[in-house]
Write a protein that holds these residues in place. Structure first.
Motif, PDB file in Angstrom:
ATOM      1  N   PRO A 606       0.808  -1.236   0.000  1.00  0.00           N
ATOM      2  CA  PRO A 606       0.000   0.000   0.000  1.00  0.00           C
ATOM      3  C   PRO A 606       0.828   1.268   0.000  1.00  0.00           C
ATOM      4  O   PRO A 606       0.372   2.310  -0.451  1.00  0.00           O
ATOM      5  N   HIS A 607       2.078   1.211   0.519  1.00  0.00           N
ATOM      6  CA  HIS A 607       2.893   2.421   0.627  1.00  0.00           C
ATOM      7  C   HIS A 607       3.963   2.508  -0.458  1.00  0.00           C
ATOM      8  O   HIS A 607       4.913   3.291  -0.332  1.00  0.00           O
ATOM      9  N   ALA A 608       3.846   1.694  -1.522  1.00  0.00           N
ATOM     10  CA  ALA A 608       4.833   1.727  -2.593  1.00  0.00           C
ATOM     11  C   ALA A 608       4.607   2.942  -3.487  1.00  0.00           C
ATOM     12  O   ALA A 608       3.525   3.557  -3.508  1.00  0.00           O
ATOM     13  N   LEU A 609       5.653   3.291  -4.248  1.00  0.00           N
ATOM     14  CA  LEU A 609       5.524   4.389  -5.200  1.00  0.00           C
ATOM     15  C   LEU A 609       4.582   3.997  -6.331  1.00  0.00           C
ATOM     16  O   LEU A 609       4.404   2.802  -6.629  1.00  0.00           O
ATOM     17  N   MET A 611       4.869   4.034  -9.505  1.00  0.00           N
ATOM     18  CA  MET A 611       5.456   3.280 -10.613  1.00  0.00           C
ATOM     19  C   MET A 611       5.702   1.821 -10.253  1.00  0.00           C
ATOM     20  O   MET A 611       5.820   0.968 -11.133  1.00  0.00           O
ATOM     21  N   PHE A 612       5.812   1.504  -8.944  1.00  0.00           N
ATOM     22  CA  PHE A 612       6.017   0.123  -8.517  1.00  0.00           C
ATOM     23  C   PHE A 612       4.742  -0.531  -8.001  1.00  0.00           C
ATOM     24  O   PHE A 612       4.760  -1.696  -7.632  1.00  0.00           O
ATOM     25  N   ARG A 613       3.672   0.212  -7.942  1.00  0.00           N
ATOM     26  CA  ARG A 613       2.430  -0.318  -7.385  1.00  0.00           C
ATOM     27  C   ARG A 613       1.712  -1.149  -8.438  1.00  0.00           C
ATOM     28  O   ARG A 613       1.512  -0.709  -9.567  1.00  0.00           O
ATOM     29  N   GLU A 614       1.299  -2.324  -8.055  1.00  0.00           N
ATOM     30  CA  GLU A 614       0.597  -3.197  -8.980  1.00  0.00           C
ATOM     31  C   GLU A 614      -0.868  -2.796  -9.063  1.00  0.00           C
ATOM     32  O   GLU A 614      -1.452  -2.316  -8.087  1.00  0.00           O
ATOM     33  N   PRO A 615      -1.481  -2.999 -10.199  1.00  0.00           N
ATOM     34  CA  PRO A 615      -2.911  -2.647 -10.307  1.00  0.00           C
ATOM     35  C   PRO A 615      -3.763  -3.572  -9.450  1.00  0.00           C
ATOM     36  O   PRO A 615      -3.391  -4.704  -9.150  1.00  0.00           O
ATOM     37  N   ARG A 616      -4.899  -3.040  -9.066  1.00  0.00           N
ATOM     38  CA  ARG A 616      -5.812  -3.795  -8.215  1.00  0.00           C
ATOM     39  C   ARG A 616      -6.389  -4.973  -8.977  1.00  0.00           C
ATOM     40  O   ARG A 616      -6.861  -4.834 -10.104  1.00  0.00           O
ATOM     41  N   GLN A 617      -6.345  -6.134  -8.345  1.00  0.00           N
ATOM     42  CA  GLN A 617      -6.832  -7.338  -9.001  1.00  0.00           C
ATOM     43  C   GLN A 617      -8.356  -7.404  -8.911  1.00  0.00           C
ATOM     44  O   GLN A 617      -8.956  -7.018  -7.920  1.00  0.00           O
ATOM     45  N   ARG A 618      -8.923  -7.917  -9.951  1.00  0.00           N
ATOM     46  CA  ARG A 618     -10.373  -8.075  -9.997  1.00  0.00           C
ATOM     47  C   ARG A 618     -10.700  -9.543 -10.226  1.00  0.00           C
ATOM     48  O   ARG A 618      -9.860 -10.335 -10.626  1.00  0.00           O
TER      49      ARG A 618
END
Length: 727
Positions: A606-609, A611-618
């Motif tokens: 949750p606290h990543a930048l 550019m490194f944050r993965e998209p939310r899975q559906r």
């Protein structure tokens, strides 16, 4: 000279005009009780001597109880009385000239004390009458509510009885109003205050000219009250009616024995432990009709749970397992402290810092927060503090009459926390003073059979009686004030578990314990004994397994039972019980949501930048529905082209160079034949035309010679005697 005048009787005499509170009422007397009017305490002043020579003392009585440091002095010569036309309250000018200040001789305001008392009495009578009327109305409303509650359960009575009851109410009101009128017109010597109790009213009271003001509330529904009293007395005489067993719920802990039960003081949470090493938390307010635990954990890893108990504040849980270290966890399951393990190589167990063998049970101190007691197979009973887990607080060492070690199987505190009781394997029960660790205060050496494990000792709520559940299938009752023999004993109560419980009812009139059975040989029972006579008054068939634990909560008035087949049952009565199981049985079971699988597992940061944050899975279901609407993604893929090719697509085996290479050169030419046969295939050619080895030995060794290999037996025979192995 001035003399005392008749007009001065009842007038106020003030030391100064500024001090009316020091006024005095003069009487017909020739001496004063006070001293020194105008500060004439000494006679050294000539001016004071002048006044003293012309004055004569007269007596006075002070309204305030004394004249203080002043005295009332008057001229000694005779003074003429007031004229008929003059105002009696006006000041006397001659007296003012003589005394030297104005305002002297003015009459004080008179009060009629009898009129004041009469007014006060009437006010009190009126207030008492209003208070009694309000009290009567309140009592009538309460009685009406009770009658309505009774009429809901009982068939409605005839209309004639209602008319009689209404008439009785009207007559009672008339009598009360008439009595209030008579009391208001009574004499002035009547008493003022609330009415006397009923016991005093029933007795004849003969006081001359003294009556109670205000009527007593008339009896209403005497017959119904008598019936209610009879019902209450029957319930008091028969404590079986107070057992809450009309309803039950079942909590499934697991498949193995439920060996520990604990309920917090408020009755909001239940905790269970068993032989499967699990501890489960149950929240009555948060559960629905599915009766599922909200948390499960293994605080002691691979050790069986033997005892669970909430602290007196409800914020900590004592966990005693088969290990040598007790643990304390909070109400959410997180560890607070763990007792230290002692040195098992030390002979004197008092010199170790903790237990060195398996634990049996534990108990919290009922008064002191953070203190608890445990007993172990190392023949010690130790007290601990939560703040100091590195060493025990005190050590008690049970001993036989010969001074030998004996293992305690259970221990507990008394209700006031001053005594610690323990039952031992030799059948004895030993009780220590909490502050005296050397010798037991009470010791009974043959409480139960020798070699049996006494599974439980419990104190009554009054603290005078001790109940012990023995491994010899008995239940005994002891009076600690006379600890030389048991009060009562009951046999025929089989037990097969070392933690079979017994407990007292909240009113101290019943004693409860469970029985054990072999699998398939009947059902376990919860047995109730009356404390006064120790008769078996009631039984409850629990299940087709043994009853191990039982707990009767005083606040909820509900009974919790742990069984040998992994069930925890709660018995309650909707009318006699409070909260607890009543909160969850009324909630409908929640519908199970459809399981939705995610496309892939991913790490949530949750606290990543960004550019490194993965998209939310559906979920895949929603994604598939969207892909089905897309014409490009829902298009069926083209099958591979067979042959030379068509429709602008080149076939796999076309006329290009790449297709030729794939077809002819880049083929798999692995030989799967036998490698020995493949080598021997060239043996004849090598023998006819030698090329590698034979030309090298053609001159030195034209005829091939092979080395002769001797067997091991021949080598052993050729060895000398001193080298041969001697058997």
């Amino acid at each position: 000279m001035f003399t005392h005048s008749e007009s001065l009787e009842g007038s106020l005499c003030g030391a100064y005009a500024r001090q009316p509170a020091r006024a005095v009422l003069l009487r017909r007397s020739r001496f004063l009780h006070g001293r020194c009017l105008l500060g004439l305490r000494g006679h050294s002043n000539p001016r004071r001597r002048y006044f003293l020579s012309g004055l004569q003392r007269v007596s006075c009585s002070c309204l305030g109880g004394g004249c203080g440091s002043f005295a009332c002095w008057l001229p000694a010569m005779e003074r003429p009385g007031p004229s008929e036309g003059s105002d009696p309250s006006a000041p006397d000018p001659q007296l003012a000239v003589t005394m030297g200040f104005t305002g002297f001789g003015k009459k004080a305001r008179t009060f009629d004390l009898e009129a004041m008392f009469e007014q006060t009495r009437r006010t009190a009578v009126e207030r008492s009458r209003k208070t009694l009327e309000a009290r009567e109305k309140e009592e009538e409303m309460n009685r009406d509510k009770e009658l309505r509650r009774q009429n809901e359960d009982v068939e409605p009575t005839s209309s004639g009885s209602n008319v009689v009851r209404d008439c009785s109410k009207l007559s009672s009101r008339d009598t009360s109003s008439s009595e209030t009128e008579e009391s208001s017109d009574s004499s002035s010597d009547e008493l003022i205050g609330p009415p006397l109790p009923l016991k005093m009213v029933e007795e004849p009271v003969n006081h001359m000219e003294e009556d109670i003001i205000g009527p007593l509330p008339p009896p209403l529904g005497e017959e119904e009250e008598e019936d209610d009293d009879d019902g209450d007395s029957e319930e008091e005489e028969n404590p079986v009616r107070k057992i809450p067993d009309s309803h039950e719920i079942t909590l499934r802990h697991g498949t193995k024995t439920v060996s520990a039960l604990g309920l917090d003081p408020s009755g909001a949470r239940l905790v269970t432990g068993g032989y499967d090493y699990d501890v489960k938390f149950w929240d009555f307010a948060g559960m629905d009709a599915s009766f599922k635990a909200f948390r499960s954990l293994q605080p002691c890893e691979c050790h069986q749970i033997k005892s669970l108990q909430y602290s007196n504040t409800g914020d900590m849980i004592l966990v005693v397992s088969g290990s040598s270290q007790a643990k304390v966890i909070d109400r959410d399951g997180f560890e607070v402290m763990e007792c230290i393990k002692g040195d098992q190589y030390i002979v004197d167990m008092a010199n170790t810092k903790g237990h060195t063998a398996m634990l049996h049970t534990g108990s919290w101190h009922p008064k002191i927060k953070g203190e608890f007691v445990t007993c172990s197979n190392d023949a010690t009973v130790r007290t601990w503090e939560v703040e100091n887990p590195k060493k025990q607080k005190s050590v008690f060492k049970p001993r036989t009459m010969q001074g030998k070690k004996v293992i305690p199987t259970t221990c507990t505190y008394s209700r006031d926390g001053n005594l610690i009781a323990a039952a031992c394997q030799n059948g004895s029960i030993q009780i220590w003073d909490r502050n005296m660790t050397v010798h037991p205060k009470f010791h009974y050496k043959q409480a139960h059979d020798l070699g049996t494990d006494t599974s439980c000792v419990a104190f009554s709520y009054d603290g005078n009686v001790l109940a012990s559940r023995g491994g010899d299938d008995t239940l005994k009752l002891w009076d600690i004030r006379q600890f030389n023999r048991p009060l009562f004993s009951a046999s025929g109560l089989p037990t097969m578990f070392p933690m079979t419980d017994c407990c007292f009812s909240p009113d101290d009139k019943l004693i409860v314990t469970g029985t054990s059975v072999q699998r398939g040989c009947g059902s376990g029972k919860l047995v109730f004994f009356e404390r006064r006579t120790f008769q078996r008054v009631y039984e409850i068939d629990i299940t087709d397994a043994s009853v191990v634990r039982c707990l009767w909560h005083p606040k909820l008035n509900q009974i919790m039972v742990g069984t040998g087949n992994g069930l925890a049952k709660v018995y309650y009565d909707p009318n006699k019980s409070q909260r607890g199981a009543k909160l969850c049985v009324v909630k409908t079971q929640r519908k199970a949501k459809q399981a939705e699988t995610l496309t892939q597992d991913y790490i949530i940061t949750p606290h990543a930048l960004p550019m490194f944050r993965e998209p939310r899975q559906r979920s895949t279901r929603k994604q598939l529905e969207k892909d089905r609407l897309d014409p490009l993604k829902s298009h069926k893929p083209e099958p591979p082209v067979a042959g030379p090719g068509r429709g602008g697509r080149v076939g796999t085996h076309g006329g290009t160079l790449s297709s030729y290479i794939v077809k002819n050169i880049a083929l798999d030419k692995t030989d799967d034949s036998n490698p020995r046969e493949a080598i021997l295939r060239h043996a004849k050619a090598a023998e006819d035309n030698p090329y590698w080895v034979s030309p090298a030995y053609s001159k030195t060794q034209p005829k091939t010679m092979f080395a002769q290999v001797e067997s091991d037996d021949e080598e052993a025979k050729n060895e000398p005697e001193w080298k041969k192995r001697k058997i």
